[in-house]
Motif scaffolding. Sequence first.
Motif, PDB file in Angstrom:
ATOM      1  N   MET A 186      27.316 -17.359 -12.950  1.00  0.00           N
ATOM      2  CA  MET A 186      27.538 -16.212 -13.829  1.00  0.00           C
ATOM      3  C   MET A 186      28.689 -15.306 -13.421  1.00  0.00           C
ATOM      4  SD  MET A 186      23.576 -15.103 -14.472  1.00  0.00           S
ATOM      5  CE  MET A 186      23.835 -14.095 -15.932  1.00  0.00           C
ATOM      6  N   LEU A 204      29.038  -5.111 -22.519  1.00  0.00           N
ATOM      7  CA  LEU A 204      27.961  -5.771 -21.779  1.00  0.00           C
ATOM      8  C   LEU A 204      26.623  -5.461 -22.435  1.00  0.00           C
ATOM      9  CD1 LEU A 204      26.989  -7.437 -19.367  1.00  0.00           C
ATOM     10  CD2 LEU A 204      27.043  -5.333 -18.004  1.00  0.00           C
ATOM     11  N   LYS A 205      26.100  -6.410 -23.200  1.00  0.00           N
ATOM     12  CA  LYS A 205      24.834  -6.236 -23.920  1.00  0.00           C
ATOM     13  C   LYS A 205      23.699  -7.065 -23.313  1.00  0.00           C
ATOM     14  CE  LYS A 205      27.178  -3.896 -27.002  1.00  0.00           C
ATOM     15  NZ  LYS A 205      27.384  -2.505 -26.759  1.00  0.00           N
ATOM     16  N   ASP A 206      24.048  -7.991 -22.422  1.00  0.00           N
ATOM     17  CA  ASP A 206      23.091  -8.922 -21.833  1.00  0.00           C
ATOM     18  C   ASP A 206      22.490  -8.306 -20.565  1.00  0.00           C
ATOM     19  OD1 ASP A 206      21.851 -10.984 -20.372  1.00  0.00           O
ATOM     20  OD2 ASP A 206      23.318 -12.479 -20.991  1.00  0.00           O
ATOM     21  N   ALA A 207      21.214  -7.925 -20.636  1.00  0.00           N
ATOM     22  CA  ALA A 207      20.561  -7.278 -19.492  1.00  0.00           C
ATOM     23  C   ALA A 207      20.472  -8.215 -18.288  1.00  0.00           C
ATOM     24  CB  ALA A 207      19.169  -6.792 -19.895  1.00  0.00           C
ATOM     25  N   THR A 208      20.341  -9.503 -18.537  1.00  0.00           N
ATOM     26  CA  THR A 208      20.274 -10.457 -17.431  1.00  0.00           C
ATOM     27  C   THR A 208      21.591 -10.479 -16.672  1.00  0.00           C
ATOM     28  OG1 THR A 208      18.656 -11.814 -18.600  1.00  0.00           O
ATOM     29  CG2 THR A 208      19.866 -12.877 -16.808  1.00  0.00           C
ATOM     30  N   LEU A 209      22.703 -10.528 -17.397  1.00  0.00           N
ATOM     31  CA  LEU A 209      24.010 -10.515 -16.756  1.00  0.00           C
ATOM     32  C   LEU A 209      24.257  -9.183 -16.051  1.00  0.00           C
ATOM     33  CD1 LEU A 209      26.733 -11.781 -16.096  1.00  0.00           C
ATOM     34  CD2 LEU A 209      27.530 -11.084 -18.378  1.00  0.00           C
TER      35      LEU A 209
END
Length: 112
Positions: free
Chosen positions: A26, A55-60
């Motif tokens: 990642m 940045l909308k992806d909480a995992t990233l």
Amino acid sequence: MSSDSCIFCKIVNGEIPSKKVFENEMALAFRDINPCAPQHILLIPKIHLQDLNALKDATLAGELLSLVPKIASQEGFSSYRTVINTGAESGQTVFHLHLHIIAGRNLSWPPG
């Protein structure tokens, strides 16, 4: 800026060399070529995101933030500053989300 012309995307793709300090599926971390302190590492997502607003992806997001102390420890930083510039007026010069991990000297506040 498109990912085709993004210098950080070219680093991720191996088109431009870098001094890597960490890489996983990642993210990629490498030494800044224009450091503002003796130790200055950039941590970037491998996908192109213009800035923190994208940045909308909480995992990233969680992955990037959790990597900062891991990289700092790996590099032997007992104390460090983490900075994310968003937009030209904040000082962002490469429009690919990146986290600065800065160490190696006393850092004053506010930054100059």
